[in-house]
Design a protein around this motif. Structure first.
Motif, PDB file in Angstrom:
ATOM      1  N   UNK A  35      -0.360   1.022 -16.623  1.00  8.16           N
ATOM      2  CA  UNK A  35       0.064  -0.014 -15.674  1.00  8.16           C
ATOM      3  C   UNK A  35       0.267   0.537 -14.266  1.00  8.16           C
ATOM      4  N   UNK A  36       0.643   1.782 -14.150  1.00  4.68           N
ATOM      5  CA  UNK A  36       0.939   2.369 -12.842  1.00  4.68           C
ATOM      6  C   UNK A  36      -0.257   3.080 -12.220  1.00  4.68           C
ATOM      7  N   UNK A  37      -1.376   3.107 -12.913  1.00  2.00           N
ATOM      8  CA  UNK A  37      -2.577   3.753 -12.373  1.00  2.00           C
ATOM      9  C   UNK A  37      -3.079   2.983 -11.151  1.00  2.00           C
ATOM     10  N   UNK A  38      -3.563   3.699 -10.131  1.00  2.00           N
ATOM     11  CA  UNK A  38      -4.085   3.014  -8.933  1.00  2.00           C
ATOM     12  C   UNK A  38      -5.257   2.106  -9.289  1.00  2.00           C
ATOM     13  N   UNK A  39      -5.306   0.963  -8.618  1.00  2.00           N
ATOM     14  CA  UNK A  39      -6.420   0.036  -8.817  1.00  2.00           C
ATOM     15  C   UNK A  39      -6.658  -0.746  -7.524  1.00  2.00           C
ATOM     16  N   UNK A  40      -7.851  -1.254  -7.387  1.00  2.00           N
ATOM     17  CA  UNK A  40      -8.220  -2.032  -6.197  1.00  2.00           C
ATOM     18  C   UNK A  40      -8.440  -3.482  -6.601  1.00  2.00           C
ATOM     19  N   UNK A  41      -7.370  -4.122  -7.018  1.00  2.00           N
ATOM     20  CA  UNK A  41      -7.428  -5.523  -7.412  1.00  2.00           C
ATOM     21  C   UNK A  41      -6.350  -6.281  -6.663  1.00  2.00           C
ATOM     22  N   UNK A  42      -6.284  -7.573  -6.878  1.00  2.00           N
ATOM     23  CA  UNK A  42      -5.311  -8.388  -6.150  1.00  2.00           C
ATOM     24  C   UNK A  42      -3.877  -8.057  -6.554  1.00  2.00           C
ATOM     25  N   UNK A  43      -3.641  -7.578  -7.782  1.00  2.00           N
ATOM     26  CA  UNK A  43      -2.312  -7.141  -8.208  1.00  2.00           C
ATOM     27  C   UNK A  43      -2.334  -5.632  -8.397  1.00  2.00           C
ATOM     28  N   UNK A  44      -1.445  -4.962  -7.692  1.00  2.00           N
ATOM     29  CA  UNK A  44      -1.387  -3.504  -7.729  1.00  2.00           C
ATOM     30  C   UNK A  44       0.042  -3.052  -7.968  1.00  2.00           C
ATOM     31  N   UNK A  45       0.181  -1.896  -8.600  1.00  2.85           N
ATOM     32  CA  UNK A  45       1.490  -1.278  -8.786  1.00  2.85           C
ATOM     33  C   UNK A  45       1.749  -0.336  -7.619  1.00  2.85           C
ATOM     34  N   UNK A  46       2.969  -0.374  -7.115  1.00  2.00           N
ATOM     35  CA  UNK A  46       3.370   0.555  -6.065  1.00  2.00           C
ATOM     36  C   UNK A  46       3.712   1.905  -6.666  1.00  2.00           C
ATOM     37  N   UNK A  47       4.317   2.790  -5.873  1.00  2.00           N
ATOM     38  CA  UNK A  47       4.696   4.106  -6.384  1.00  2.00           C
ATOM     39  C   UNK A  47       5.807   4.010  -7.432  1.00  2.00           C
ATOM     40  N   UNK A  48       5.869   5.014  -8.293  1.00  2.00           N
ATOM     41  CA  UNK A  48       6.884   5.083  -9.346  1.00  2.00           C
ATOM     42  C   UNK A  48       8.191   5.587  -8.738  1.00  2.00           C
ATOM     43  N   UNK A  49       9.290   4.899  -9.084  1.00  2.00           N
ATOM     44  CA  UNK A  49      10.632   5.272  -8.629  1.00  2.00           C
ATOM     45  C   UNK A  49      11.507   5.535  -9.856  1.00  2.00           C
ATOM     46  N   UNK A  50      12.396   6.539  -9.800  1.00  2.00           N
ATOM     47  CA  UNK A  50      13.289   6.824 -10.926  1.00  2.00           C
ATOM     48  C   UNK A  50      14.682   6.243 -10.706  1.00  2.00           C
ATOM     49  N   UNK A  51      15.465   6.222 -11.772  1.00  2.00           N
ATOM     50  CA  UNK A  51      16.856   5.808 -11.678  1.00  2.00           C
ATOM     51  C   UNK A  51      17.586   6.093 -12.978  1.00  2.00           C
ATOM     52  N   UNK A  52      18.870   5.751 -12.999  1.00  2.00           N
ATOM     53  CA  UNK A  52      19.713   5.880 -14.187  1.00  2.00           C
ATOM     54  C   UNK A  52      20.334   4.525 -14.486  1.00  2.00           C
ATOM     55  N   UNK A  53      20.440   4.196 -15.772  1.00  2.00           N
ATOM     56  CA  UNK A  53      21.017   2.905 -16.145  1.00  2.00           C
ATOM     57  C   UNK A  53      21.672   2.964 -17.510  1.00  2.00           C
TER      58      UNK A  53
END
Length: 123
Positions: free
Chosen positions: A89-107
């Motif tokens: 899902x996070x792989x770069x793609x050239x389509x109308x819907x794209x994922x941005x960079x991966x961000x980490x966190x704690x929850x």
């Protein structure tokens, strides 16, 4: 239970790839420790039209639906682990819907964190 590491990406609608302008339309959140992968999508037709009046919001919703289906393990993704799905899902793609960079966190609660991120970054 102690806090767990998670990763998330924003889903962005990019109506005109040549211009690179985008609108945040969703969040994908993954926590390996909590065995959690989910996606929330909310497409705002007015915000999309501000970038490109000819964009079809329903087509964007359908494209984003593929991200949601992958999170649920539907179709070919059913054979992949949650981590493998998140990687796809996070792989770069050239389509109308794209994922941005991966961000980490704690929850403590990945589902609540996903809702908080959607409120803060998409709505």
């Amino acid at each position: 239970m102690s806090r767990s590491v998670f990763q998330y990406v924003l889903l962005r609608a990019v109506p005109r790839i040549d211009r690179g302008e985008c609108v945040n339309i969703g969040v994908v959140l993954y926590s390996q420790q909590r065995d959690f992968l989910d996606c929330v999508v909310e497409v705002d037709a007015g915000r999309l039209a501000a970038l490109d009046a000819s964009v079809d919001p329903d087509a964007v919703r359908r494209a984003a639906g593929a991200f949601q289906a992958c999170c649920r393990g539907e179709g070919p993704s059913s054979e992949l682990s949650l981590g493998q799905r998140f990687g796809w899902l996070t792989a770069p793609r050239s389509t109308v819907v794209q994922a941005g960079p991966v961000h980490p966190g704690l929850t403590d609660d990945p589902g609540a964190e996903l809702a908080r991120l959607v409120d803060r970054l998409v709505r």
